[in-house]
Design a protein around this motif. Structure first.
Motif: not given
Length: 286
Positions: A46-54
């Motif tokens: 999965x990717x929950x896209x909880x990061x910031x930026x790239x």
């Protein structure tokens, strides 16, 4: 009298035994049905896209290399870039942004930019869920889709890893979601292969949904050895299950990877400036 009772008892025992077998068979069948309904419930990627930026580079690759003739298939008028202006994470979402801007790359100048992602994860069979809202504007063409890792396409992630053995469409393609800005709110799914490609695509289906560009919807696919089923928010619109499964109809028995992109078509609205596909998550269950 005992003899009569004995004579009656034997058929009664047989009837009771038959009922027992039937009830147990029903219970077994119900258990089997439950197993089927629970199939592909183990989250494997999965990717929950909880990061910031790239984006997370361990999960995603930006495909930017143009085909040899200088434009992407379909006469697209955009470059794909690896810049954060076109792809970034913020507040738990992936933003895949198409922009109107003059941009020169690989000796070609184009008036629009966007992004085309390849996943570094691949798999065979499972259930996919992607929660997203789509860009808007005539001439925009967002897609969430899959290709076989064996595709021979220079510049693609798996081609770069040496998996390139088979030309499109014979490698196979699975389109989980496509949306065209000139038909707002109609979403489509399709299968491309040796028996269905180009102007002769026959394995296609879709549905009209509400507010595709303003609200999040869950785009789903369930893929097993017999069939592939597509739905939006639990409502099915296409099942692909060819009776004859051969190299032309069913190249869907090996690993596929994800692509997400926004293409810009030549008929783009001249007033278009910017629009994004916003993705909450992408999940794979097996």
């Amino acid at each position: 009298m005992k003899k009569i009772l004995s004579t009656l008892a034997f058929p009664l025992v047989l009837i009771l035994f038959s009922c027992f077998i039937f009830l147990n068979k029903g219970a077994s069948d119900s258990s089997s049905d439950r197993d089927d309904s629970q199939k592909f419930d183990n989250l494997v990627w999965a990717d929950e896209f909880n990061g910031s930026g790239a984006l997370d580079e361990e999960k995603w690759f930006h495909q930017t290399q143009l085909p040899p003739w200088g434009s992407w298939f379909g006469g697209l008028v955009n470059h794909y870039t690896n810049r954060v202006e076109n792809t970034f994470q913020k507040d738990g979402f992936l933003h895949l942004v198409a922009k109107k801007e003059t941009f020169t790359d690989q000796g070609e100048t184009k008036e629009y930019t966007a992004a085309r992602l390849n996943s570094k994860f691949s798999f065979t069979y499972g259930r996919v869920e992607v929660r997203a809202k789509l860009p808007s504007g005539v001439g925009t063409w967002p897609a969430i889709w899959m290709l076989n890792t064996n595709i021979d396409e220079d510049g693609a992630f798996w081609d770069n890893q040496g998996y390139d053995t088979t030309k499109w469409p014979y490698c196979g393609e699975i389109d989980i979601m496509e949306h065209w800005g000139d038909d707002q709110d109609y979403v489509s799914s399709a299968l491309h292969n040796g028996s269905s490609y180009g102007d002769g695509v026959v394995n296609v289906g879709g549905q009209k949904i509400k507010n595709a560009s303003d609200d999040f919807h869950i785009y789903s696919m369930v893929w097993d050895k017999d069939k592939i089923v597509f739905s939006v928010d639990g409502v099915e619109h296409l099942t692909y299950a060819p009776e004859v499964k051969d190299e032309n109809t069913w190249p869907y028995d090996s690993d596929y990877y994800f692509l997400m992109n926004i293409a810009i078509l030549p008929e783009i609205d001249p007033d278009f400036t910017e629009s994004a596909m916003v993705v909450d998550y992408i999940r794979v269950y097996q």
